[in-house]
Design a protein around this motif. Structure first.
Motif, short mmCIF file in Angstrom:
data_model
loop_
_atom_site.label_atom_id
_atom_site.label_comp_id
_atom_site.label_asym_id
_atom_site.label_seq_id
_atom_site.Cartn_x
_atom_site.Cartn_y
_atom_site.Cartn_z
N MET A 1 0.83 -1.19 0.00
CA MET A 1 0.00 0.00 0.00
C MET A 1 0.88 1.26 0.00
O MET A 1 0.53 2.24 -0.63
N LYS A 2 2.00 1.22 0.73
CA LYS A 2 2.89 2.37 0.74
C LYS A 2 3.51 2.60 -0.63
O LYS A 2 3.69 3.74 -1.05
N LEU A 3 3.83 1.51 -1.31
CA LEU A 3 4.41 1.63 -2.64
C LEU A 3 3.41 2.27 -3.60
O LEU A 3 3.78 3.14 -4.40
N LEU A 4 2.16 1.87 -3.52
CA LEU A 4 1.13 2.43 -4.39
C LEU A 4 0.95 3.93 -4.14
O LEU A 4 0.87 4.72 -5.08
N SER A 5 0.93 4.33 -2.89
CA SER A 5 0.77 5.76 -2.58
C SER A 5 2.01 6.55 -3.01
O SER A 5 1.90 7.69 -3.45
N LEU A 6 3.18 5.95 -2.92
CA LEU A 6 4.40 6.60 -3.38
C LEU A 6 4.38 6.79 -4.89
O LEU A 6 4.76 7.85 -5.41
N ILE A 7 3.93 5.79 -5.61
CA ILE A 7 3.84 5.88 -7.08
C ILE A 7 2.82 6.95 -7.48
O ILE A 7 3.07 7.76 -8.37
N LEU A 8 1.67 6.97 -6.81
CA LEU A 8 0.66 7.97 -7.13
C LEU A 8 1.16 9.39 -6.83
O LEU A 8 0.90 10.32 -7.60
#
Length: 70
Positions: free
Chosen positions: A1-8
């Motif tokens: 989930m942290k990776l997804l928010s970082l990408i966004l």
């Protein structure tokens, strides 16, 4: 989930940093381009050596005392 928010967050920043349009000229009524469309005319050059393309409704009107060059 942290990776997804970082990408966004990264994509959001990139979309804000990259220019979406062309430079404006001629009192913000023209656009700097390599080539103008059919009805657009060039009156000045932009600072980046491109043409300042102006739409017909923003082009200066011919005054009766001006000489018309064919």
């Amino acid at each position: 989930m942290k990776l997804l928010s970082l990408i966004l967050a990264g994509l959001l920043l990139l979309s804000q940093l990259t220019p979406g349009g062309t430079l404006k000229c001629w009192n913000l009524h023209g656009k700097c381009r390599q080539k103008c469309f059919k009805k657009e005319k060039v009156y000045v050059y932009c600072t980046n050596n491109k043409l300042c393309c102006v739409k017909p409704r923003y082009q200066p009107k011919n005054l009766p005392w001006q000489i018309q060059v064919p």
